[in-house]
Scaffold this motif. Sequence first.
Motif, PDB file in Angstrom:
ATOM      1  N   LYS A  58      41.322  39.438  52.944  1.00 42.53           N
ATOM      2  CA  LYS A  58      41.563  40.484  51.943  1.00 42.53           C
ATOM      3  C   LYS A  58      41.218  39.978  50.543  1.00 42.53           C
ATOM      4  N   LEU A  59      41.591  38.738  50.235  1.00 44.34           N
ATOM      5  CA  LEU A  59      41.263  38.155  48.935  1.00 44.34           C
ATOM      6  C   LEU A  59      39.753  38.029  48.770  1.00 44.34           C
ATOM      7  N   THR A  60      39.061  37.671  49.845  1.00 48.29           N
ATOM      8  CA  THR A  60      37.601  37.562  49.784  1.00 48.29           C
ATOM      9  C   THR A  60      36.976  38.921  49.518  1.00 48.29           C
ATOM     10  N   LEU A  61      37.388  39.922  50.271  1.00 46.48           N
ATOM     11  CA  LEU A  61      36.841  41.269  50.089  1.00 46.48           C
ATOM     12  C   LEU A  61      37.135  41.807  48.695  1.00 46.48           C
ATOM     13  N   ASP A  62      38.392  41.698  48.274  1.00 45.25           N
ATOM     14  CA  ASP A  62      38.760  42.181  46.933  1.00 45.25           C
ATOM     15  C   ASP A  62      37.985  41.421  45.854  1.00 45.25           C
ATOM     16  N   GLY A  63      37.817  40.111  46.060  1.00 43.90           N
ATOM     17  CA  GLY A  63      37.067  39.304  45.100  1.00 43.90           C
ATOM     18  C   GLY A  63      35.606  39.713  45.024  1.00 43.90           C
ATOM     19  N   LEU A  64      34.997  39.999  46.160  1.00 43.32           N
ATOM     20  CA  LEU A  64      33.608  40.449  46.171  1.00 43.32           C
ATOM     21  C   LEU A  64      33.459  41.797  45.468  1.00 43.32           C
ATOM     22  N   CYS A  65      34.395  42.704  45.729  1.00 46.88           N
ATOM     23  CA  CYS A  65      34.355  44.022  45.070  1.00 46.88           C
ATOM     24  C   CYS A  65      34.525  43.869  43.559  1.00 46.88           C
ATOM     25  N   TYR A  66      35.447  43.016  43.142  1.00 44.04           N
ATOM     26  CA  TYR A  66      35.673  42.778  41.723  1.00 44.04           C
ATOM     27  C   TYR A  66      34.442  42.154  41.074  1.00 44.04           C
ATOM     28  N   LEU A  67      33.854  41.193  41.755  1.00 40.52           N
ATOM     29  CA  LEU A  67      32.659  40.530  41.227  1.00 40.52           C
ATOM     30  C   LEU A  67      31.511  41.529  41.087  1.00 40.52           C
ATOM     31  N   ARG A  68      31.372  42.407  42.050  1.00 39.86           N
ATOM     32  CA  ARG A  68      30.320  43.432  41.958  1.00 39.86           C
ATOM     33  C   ARG A  68      30.512  44.296  40.712  1.00 39.86           C
ATOM     34  N   GLN A  69      31.767  44.666  40.420  1.00 39.58           N
ATOM     35  CA  GLN A  69      32.055  45.443  39.220  1.00 39.58           C
ATOM     36  C   GLN A  69      31.725  44.652  37.962  1.00 39.58           C
ATOM     37  N   LEU A  70      32.094  43.376  37.946  1.00 36.18           N
ATOM     38  CA  LEU A  70      31.797  42.522  36.782  1.00 36.18           C
ATOM     39  C   LEU A  70      30.301  42.424  36.534  1.00 36.18           C
ATOM     40  N   LEU A  71      29.556  42.208  37.602  1.00 39.11           N
ATOM     41  CA  LEU A  71      28.119  42.019  37.468  1.00 39.11           C
ATOM     42  C   LEU A  71      27.416  43.339  37.095  1.00 39.11           C
TER      43      LEU A  71
END
Length: 74
Positions: A58-71
Amino acid sequence: MTRAYAKMVEINVLEKPIERIKQTCELMGIADRFDRALPELETFLEAEIAQGEVRESKLTLDGLCYLRQLLAQA
């Protein structure tokens, strides 16, 4: 629980999700962008942990989604 112990647990929980996110970014050819976004990503994941989330997947998925928003904002 002492503060030092809590920090060690937090670091261990973050280790694998961050490594998986980093590997994903390397595969996509955006490792340099990952490196620049890492401090914000860590802060985001630490907040997730503070809210009680400890599942690595869950942390990996949430982190990837957050990173996509940042980028996307950059």
